[in-house]
Design a protein around this motif. Structure first.
Motif, PDB file in Angstrom:
ATOM      1  N   GLY A  23       0.787  -1.234   0.000  1.00  0.00           N
ATOM      2  CA  GLY A  23       0.000   0.000   0.000  1.00  0.00           C
ATOM      3  C   GLY A  23       0.816   1.279   0.000  1.00  0.00           C
TER       4      GLY A  23
ATOM      5  N   GLY B 282      -4.611   5.173  -7.149  1.00  0.00           N
ATOM      6  CA  GLY B 282      -5.853   5.323  -6.388  1.00  0.00           C
ATOM      7  C   GLY B 282      -5.557   5.308  -4.898  1.00  0.00           C
TER       8      GLY B 282
ATOM      9  N   VAL C  76     -11.946   3.405  -4.720  1.00  0.00           N
ATOM     10  CA  VAL C  76     -10.960   4.423  -4.340  1.00  0.00           C
ATOM     11  C   VAL C  76     -11.694   5.736  -4.066  1.00  0.00           C
ATOM     12  CG1 VAL C  76      -9.073   3.345  -5.606  1.00  0.00           C
ATOM     13  CG2 VAL C  76     -10.489   5.057  -6.764  1.00  0.00           C
TER      14      VAL C  76
ATOM     15  N   TYR D  39      -8.167   0.717   8.968  1.00  0.00           N
ATOM     16  CA  TYR D  39      -9.209  -0.147   8.411  1.00  0.00           C
ATOM     17  C   TYR D  39      -8.735  -1.545   8.022  1.00  0.00           C
ATOM     18  CZ  TYR D  39      -7.251   1.899   4.133  1.00  0.00           C
ATOM     19  OH  TYR D  39      -6.394   2.335   3.159  1.00  0.00           O
TER      20      TYR D  39
ATOM     21  N   ALA E  11     -13.843  14.019   5.017  1.00  0.00           N
ATOM     22  CA  ALA E  11     -12.654  13.887   4.180  1.00  0.00           C
ATOM     23  C   ALA E  11     -12.025  15.255   3.945  1.00  0.00           C
ATOM     24  CB  ALA E  11     -13.029  13.244   2.845  1.00  0.00           C
TER      25      ALA E  11
ATOM     26  N   ARG F  98      -8.392  17.334   2.181  1.00  0.00           N
ATOM     27  CA  ARG F  98      -7.146  17.206   1.433  1.00  0.00           C
ATOM     28  C   ARG F  98      -6.453  18.538   1.303  1.00  0.00           C
ATOM     29  NH1 ARG F  98      -6.824  19.221  -3.784  1.00  0.00           N
ATOM     30  NH2 ARG F  98      -8.788  19.509  -4.908  1.00  0.00           N
TER      31      ARG F  98
ATOM     32  N   LEU G  94      -6.385  21.966   5.728  1.00  0.00           N
ATOM     33  CA  LEU G  94      -6.797  21.047   4.678  1.00  0.00           C
ATOM     34  C   LEU G  94      -8.232  21.391   4.306  1.00  0.00           C
ATOM     35  CD1 LEU G  94      -5.399  17.614   5.973  1.00  0.00           C
ATOM     36  CD2 LEU G  94      -4.275  19.304   4.530  1.00  0.00           C
ATOM     37  N   ARG G  95      -8.546  21.319   3.013  1.00  0.00           N
ATOM     38  CA  ARG G  95      -9.919  21.651   2.614  1.00  0.00           C
ATOM     39  C   ARG G  95     -10.822  20.417   2.705  1.00  0.00           C
ATOM     40  NH1 ARG G  95      -8.975  22.847  -3.805  1.00  0.00           N
ATOM     41  NH2 ARG G  95      -7.825  24.591  -2.940  1.00  0.00           N
ATOM     42  N   GLN G  96     -12.059  20.680   3.129  1.00  0.00           N
ATOM     43  CA  GLN G  96     -12.997  19.571   3.274  1.00  0.00           C
ATOM     44  C   GLN G  96     -13.625  19.214   1.940  1.00  0.00           C
ATOM     45  OE1 GLN G  96     -15.877  19.935   6.411  1.00  0.00           O
ATOM     46  NE2 GLN G  96     -16.408  17.787   6.276  1.00  0.00           N
ATOM     47  N   GLU G  97     -13.849  17.930   1.723  1.00  0.00           N
ATOM     48  CA  GLU G  97     -14.441  17.441   0.482  1.00  0.00           C
ATOM     49  C   GLU G  97     -15.465  16.367   0.796  1.00  0.00           C
ATOM     50  OE1 GLU G  97     -11.607  15.965  -2.287  1.00  0.00           O
ATOM     51  OE2 GLU G  97     -11.174  17.999  -2.970  1.00  0.00           O
ATOM     52  N   ALA G  98     -16.310  16.086  -0.191  1.00  0.00           N
ATOM     53  CA  ALA G  98     -17.212  14.942  -0.047  1.00  0.00           C
ATOM     54  C   ALA G  98     -16.373  13.680  -0.208  1.00  0.00           C
ATOM     55  CB  ALA G  98     -18.292  15.003  -1.117  1.00  0.00           C
ATOM     56  N   LEU G  99     -16.687  12.664   0.568  1.00  0.00           N
ATOM     57  CA  LEU G  99     -15.969  11.395   0.450  1.00  0.00           C
ATOM     58  C   LEU G  99     -16.572  10.601  -0.709  1.00  0.00           C
ATOM     59  CD1 LEU G  99     -13.870   9.402   1.593  1.00  0.00           C
ATOM     60  CD2 LEU G  99     -15.665   8.552   3.110  1.00  0.00           C
ATOM     61  N   ASN G 100     -15.802  10.441  -1.782  1.00  0.00           N
ATOM     62  CA  ASN G 100     -16.274   9.717  -2.962  1.00  0.00           C
ATOM     63  C   ASN G 100     -15.933   8.241  -2.878  1.00  0.00           C
ATOM     64  OD1 ASN G 100     -17.320  11.892  -4.529  1.00  0.00           O
ATOM     65  ND2 ASN G 100     -15.201  12.540  -4.923  1.00  0.00           N
ATOM     66  N   ALA G 101     -16.741   7.430  -3.505  1.00  0.00           N
ATOM     67  CA  ALA G 101     -16.401   6.018  -3.696  1.00  0.00           C
ATOM     68  C   ALA G 101     -16.417   5.776  -5.197  1.00  0.00           C
ATOM     69  CB  ALA G 101     -17.404   5.122  -2.989  1.00  0.00           C
ATOM     70  N   GLN G 102     -15.226   5.706  -5.802  1.00  0.00           N
ATOM     71  CA  GLN G 102     -15.147   5.629  -7.258  1.00  0.00           C
ATOM     72  C   GLN G 102     -14.598   4.297  -7.734  1.00  0.00           C
ATOM     73  OE1 GLN G 102     -12.583   8.740  -8.845  1.00  0.00           O
ATOM     74  NE2 GLN G 102     -12.538   9.805  -6.904  1.00  0.00           N
ATOM     75  N   ASN G 103     -15.014   3.947  -8.951  1.00  0.00           N
ATOM     76  CA  ASN G 103     -14.333   2.906  -9.703  1.00  0.00           C
ATOM     77  C   ASN G 103     -13.548   3.666 -10.750  1.00  0.00           C
ATOM     78  OD1 ASN G 103     -15.641   0.555  -8.572  1.00  0.00           O
ATOM     79  ND2 ASN G 103     -17.485   1.355  -9.557  1.00  0.00           N
ATOM     80  N   ALA G 104     -12.240   3.687 -10.648  1.00  0.00           N
ATOM     81  CA  ALA G 104     -11.465   4.499 -11.573  1.00  0.00           C
ATOM     82  C   ALA G 104     -10.444   3.638 -12.290  1.00  0.00           C
ATOM     83  CB  ALA G 104     -10.762   5.621 -10.817  1.00  0.00           C
TER      84      ALA G 104
ATOM     85  N   VAL H 110      -2.748   1.013  -6.183  1.00  0.00           N
ATOM     86  CA  VAL H 110      -3.555   1.516  -5.075  1.00  0.00           C
ATOM     87  C   VAL H 110      -2.686   1.754  -3.855  1.00  0.00           C
ATOM     88  CG1 VAL H 110      -5.536   1.095  -3.566  1.00  0.00           C
ATOM     89  CG2 VAL H 110      -5.512   0.147  -5.866  1.00  0.00           C
ATOM     90  N   SER H 111      -2.831   2.926  -3.250  1.00  0.00           N
ATOM     91  CA  SER H 111      -2.197   3.183  -1.968  1.00  0.00           C
ATOM     92  C   SER H 111      -3.244   2.991  -0.878  1.00  0.00           C
ATOM     93  CB  SER H 111      -1.645   4.607  -1.911  1.00  0.00           C
ATOM     94  OG  SER H 111      -1.056   4.837  -0.630  1.00  0.00           O
ATOM     95  N   GLY H 112      -2.860   2.257   0.157  1.00  0.00           N
ATOM     96  CA  GLY H 112      -3.797   2.018   1.247  1.00  0.00           C
ATOM     97  C   GLY H 112      -3.059   1.597   2.492  1.00  0.00           C
TER      98      GLY H 112
END
Lengths: 262, 93
Positions: free
Chosen positions: A143, A160, A170, A187, A253, A255, B55-65, B70-72
């Motif tokens: 990761g 991602g 992602v 997680y 979230a 960033r 840090l700016r707040q954003e909506a948490l997306n769940a994407q298939n890209a 992958v970083s995790g």
């Protein structure tokens, strides 16, 4: 995959090489996208995985005979260690200072520099690939990611960031031709990052990603921010040269403005 | 030099006021420390006229890209088998 004869491509006709091996207790995925003879590619891959196995022998906290384990129980002194171990301990002391003690190799009560070693080792491997004629590659160690150059001519690598609640999705996509991306979070293995100032596992942040030039630093910063908890995001925002993306346990979230999102 | 601890006057800098303290022993300067005043970061940034970075707040997306890797958070071998990275690795074979 079988090697081809004397530098001719093997059965895989695409340029480059892809190899996954279990090293340092995790799967490490290596992609070299340079159009090199097959034997050169396999020699480079052997170099990368050989280096990572050596790092494991020196630094593993699971091996009683590693230098780190012997150093921890006082069987050897730091000055008797290999230059690699001394350099890593020195860098960890630096990160302890710049993170207000939140990056602490003694957070668990035993010497454990893993929060820096993995990223550092991959960064060294990436720099070596660049210096030996393979500037286009991606290394993903459990990761933590380091990319250089391009996967195919003309387009950057796309990285991602795993969604902290959906293993197959992602939540951000980053692009880059020379970046390191480290993610620390709760997680996968639960709250395992210890807040060294309170002596208990940090639980406030579910996922912290740090992006910058050096994977060792990114790894240490991500681990420190998880340990900081609620104070992590504003500390990350103050870092020079490192961008970040954070998801809290409350699903909020955040960033940094300079995060290289697609 | 006289033995003792000496504190200089406060000098304004971009990061707020800074004061230098020296320790003299045996006629030599044994230690120098720069003390930033006040230690409160927010106040010092206010003094320097800069906004604290956030840090700016954003909506948490769940994407298939379409991605290369992958970083995790680091996974166990079992976690890897269920991961998107494992699927990407399999797709490259």
């Amino acid at each position: 995959m079988l090697p081809g004869a004397d530098g001719l491509p093997g059965p895989q006709q695409l340029a480059g090489l892809h190899q996954v091996e279990q090293v340092m207790g995790m799967p490490v995925s290596l992609v070299i996208a340079d159009d090199l003879p097959y034997r050169a590619l396999t020699a480079l891959a052997d170099g990368v995985f050989g280096w990572l196995r050596l790092v494991d022998e020196l630094f593993s906290t699971y091996r009683a005979d590693s230098e780190i384990s012997r150093l921890d129980r006082g069987a050897i002194r730091l000055r008797d260690c290999t230059p690699e171990v001394r350099a890593v301990i020195d860098r960890c002391a630096h990160f302890w200072g710049v993170t207000d003690g939140y990056f602490d190799v003694y957070a668990t009560g035993r010497l454990d520099p893993s929060g820096y070693v993995k990223g550092w080792a991959v960064q060294v491997a990436s720099d070596a690939l660049k210096a030996t004629g393979a500037p286009n590659h991606c290394i993903n160690a459990g990761g933590d990611v380091r990319v250089s150059g391009h996967p195919v001519p003309g387009r950057p690598w796309r990285i991602g960031i795993r969604h902290p609640w959906h293993p197959a999705k992602v939540c951000w996509v980053l692009t880059g031709t020379d970046i390191a991306v480290a993610t620390s979070g709760t997680y996968e293995r639960g709250p395992h990052v210890i807040d060294p100032h309170r002596g208990r596992p940090a639980t406030y942040l579910r996922s912290v990603t740090v992006v910058g030039a050096d994977l060792g630093a990114a790894d240490a910063y991500a681990t420190a921010a998880v340990a900081m908890g609620a104070a992590g995001p504003s500390w990350l925002a103050s870092l020079d040269g490192y961008e970040s993306a954070v998801v809290g346990e409350d699903r909020q979230a955040f960033r940094s403005a300079g995060l290289p999102v697609q | 030099l006289r033995p003792g601890t000496f504190t200089g006057t406060v000098a304004p800098t971009d990061y707020g006021p800074v004061q230098v303290r020296i320790v003299v022993t045996g006629g030599r300067m044994a230690d120098v420390t720069a003390v930033q005043l006040p230690t409160d970061e927010a106040r010092s940034r206010q003094i320097s006229g800069r906004a604290a970075p956030i840090l700016r707040q954003e909506a948490l997306n769940a994407q298939n890209a379409n991605i290369d890797t992958v970083s995790g958070a680091s996974y166990t071998s079992q976690g890897y088998r269920a991961s998107l990275q494992a699927a990407l690795d399999a797709a490259r074979r």
